[in-house]
Design a protein around this motif. Sequence first.
Motif, PDB file in Angstrom:
ATOM      1  N   ALA A 115       0.773  -1.307   0.050  1.00 17.37           N
ATOM      2  CA  ALA A 115      -0.024  -0.183  -0.046  1.00 17.37           C
ATOM      3  C   ALA A 115       0.926   1.069  -0.005  1.00 17.37           C
ATOM      4  N   ALA A 116       1.996   1.070   0.921  1.00 17.24           N
ATOM      5  CA  ALA A 116       2.856   2.238   1.027  1.00 17.24           C
ATOM      6  C   ALA A 116       3.547   2.828  -0.508  1.00 17.24           C
ATOM      7  N   CYS A 117       3.478   1.786  -1.511  1.00 20.28           N
ATOM      8  CA  CYS A 117       4.114   2.090  -2.873  1.00 20.28           C
ATOM      9  C   CYS A 117       2.959   2.142  -3.559  1.00 20.28           C
ATOM     10  N   GLY A 118       1.740   2.311  -3.102  1.00 17.33           N
ATOM     11  CA  GLY A 118       0.675   2.513  -4.172  1.00 17.33           C
ATOM     12  C   GLY A 118       0.147   1.212  -4.958  1.00 17.33           C
ATOM     13  N   ILE A 119       0.344   0.248  -4.445  1.00 17.06           N
ATOM     14  CA  ILE A 119       0.024  -0.947  -5.231  1.00 17.06           C
ATOM     15  C   ILE A 119      -1.183  -1.500  -4.675  1.00 17.06           C
ATOM     16  N   ALA A 120      -2.323  -1.620  -5.430  1.00 18.25           N
ATOM     17  CA  ALA A 120      -3.657  -2.042  -5.105  1.00 18.25           C
ATOM     18  C   ALA A 120      -3.784  -3.386  -5.536  1.00 18.25           C
ATOM     19  N   GLU A 121      -3.262  -4.162  -6.154  1.00 20.62           N
ATOM     20  CA  GLU A 121      -3.380  -5.512  -6.571  1.00 20.62           C
ATOM     21  C   GLU A 121      -1.876  -6.320  -6.798  1.00 20.62           C
ATOM     22  N   VAL A 122      -2.278  -7.733  -6.573  1.00 22.75           N
ATOM     23  CA  VAL A 122      -0.945  -8.270  -6.685  1.00 22.75           C
ATOM     24  C   VAL A 122      -1.259  -9.512  -7.612  1.00 22.75           C
ATOM     25  N   LYS A 123      -0.237  -9.953  -8.237  1.00 20.96           N
ATOM     26  CA  LYS A 123      -0.317 -11.401  -8.654  1.00 20.96           C
ATOM     27  C   LYS A 123       0.134 -12.454  -7.776  1.00 20.96           C
TER      28      LYS A 123
END
Length: 649
Positions: free
Chosen positions: A187-195
């Motif tokens: 979240a701190a990196c702005g990532i909302a979805e992961v594989k």
Amino acid sequence: MAHPPSPKRSASLDQEQFLTVLSREEALSRFETALFPRPARHEMRKLNDALGLALAEDVIAPIDVPPFDRSNVDGFAVRSSDLAMAAEGSAIRLALNNEIIACGDAPQLVVTPGTATPIATGGPVPRGADAVVMIEHTQPAGARAIEIRRAASPGQFVSYAGSDIARGEALMRAGTIVGSREVGMLAACGIAEVKVACKPKVAILSTGDELVPPGQSLRPAAIYDTNGPIVTAAIAENGGDAVFVGAFPDDEVKLEAAMRAALAQCDMLVLSGGTSKGAGDVSHRIIGRLGKPGIIAHGVALKPGKPLCLAVCDGKPVVILPGFPTSAMFTFHDMIVPVLRRMAGLPPRSDAKVTARVPVRIASELGRTEFVMVSLVEGEDGLIAYPSGKGSGAITAFAQADGFLRIDALAYQMPAGTEAEVTLFTPHVRVPDLVIVGSHCTGLDIVTASLVRGGLSVRSIPVGSLGGLAAARRGECDLAPIHLFDDKTDTYNASFLVPGLELVPGYRRMQGIVFRAGDNRFEERDAQGAVKAALADPSCLMVNRNQGAGTRILIDRLLGEARPDGYWNQPKSHNAVAAAVAQNRADWGVTIAPVARAAGLGFIPLAEEHYDFALVSARKARPAVRAFLDSLASSETRATLERAGFRPA
Ligand code: AMP
Ligand code: MG
């Protein structure tokens, strides 16, 4: 012999060639070669839907965190060189720039020499400034200026861009399990979805005519399905999506239908039981019809676990674990977990290991990799690994052990004193506070209950009175519960102690003859009369005790020269005697009153057995030992012991 070429028959013929026993390494290597490489399945998931799943690929940080140079305190952004000469006796005056940088405000003005800009915690450090001074270390000097009386080092109270996470750095590796901390970094990196890797769906079936699901009542000769729940849990623990299908009788038609249905729905099939070649063992025959190549290994040089059967049916692993729960667990952890984790996109399991000394010699079968469960206790100079001496059918061995050691296929023993590597079941060693090694008794649980409630961990290793005494002599335990009758002195326990040990009186257990209520050979008689009546009836069957048991001495005295039918049936515990009589496998035996009462049997008192504790004097002052002795002496424990049928000394 000619056989009609039925599909069933040819399938079983095919399997004959796999009945040669493979080494553990060969079996695992053939199994993995048949399964890998295989296409991995992944999916994109929102962060909170990815919890507990394994990342399918490395995550590279797309931005710097923090994204800008950030103030860590409330204060003033300054040029550190302006404050080089600041000191208690020489204040430096800085003019304030006409802006206040709050969180979320992009600075507009440059901090030029001789100036400062008010800034809040989390605010971006403006151009020109290289340090922040805490507001507490400043004084107002008129409306638009401050005074500072201490120097500031460059970078003071500044978190530089990328100091937490640097853009381009590998934030997390493939195979990392997503938990709350990982979610935080993403979240701190702005990532909302992961594989993430899709969990392999694994169907679990237990097989055996004798199995009853937990929760239902046990019919005669039946046992509860233990493997179903354990394997289901162990699959979930190792990245699988476990689907428990049920416990099935050894019925080839029904089982085949269930296996086919499960295999159609799932990525993997794990059965247990029925893998030996007994008449009722059908699952391995069914596997031959489920898909190619079929059985890869049937019989692996493991102990326990030799009958393990590994198969691959049209790309899907199909496994039959041995029926005994501990055998099932060892083979599962050793042979199936590596494959399951690979399918689940997880890295190989990193087991925690410790080195511990083995106090007794462990015999091992030559030619089989042997697993021995051990309990760890703290010795005088390091850890001691006690082998749990129960057979491969013992489920408690698994629950009470801390880990296991492995004896190489080429070794016929592990000598006493070996420093062995122990693989832990949990990541940390938890050495118990109190170690009790010797004869086990349900009364002991009553004494230790208050210790456990008070947060102390108690380990009781049942090895019998003599084994306990030996362990106490070697200083490997705190207390050894013993009930040893000395027929020379007609006394209990005291004469068996050696210097360094002292006797703590425990409680008495009434020993007596047990019989099923209503049996006229025993009702209303005293012990001598009952035995006389039993011996007079040739159809009356006894159950004896093992040589060396205190109870056995009593029985031999009762019998004199007589050797009635059942004499050679010599179980090793009070409970086994009660079960034999209660289930009509014998008509009488000798056991202790609390056990007779729990089994609902008639009881003729015979003699009191003294259950005492050999205390290792050197360990007397340990807090857990003191707590034990206090509990033993407490009126609460004494009352509970009495209610359970014991007589405190
Ligand atoms: P089998 O391999 O079917 O001959 O089983 C060997 C032993 O393991 C027998 O004593 C079975 O009763 C026992 N066993 C088999 N399956 C289970 C199970 N699911 N839970 C507990 N014990 C089992
Ligand atoms: Mg079976």
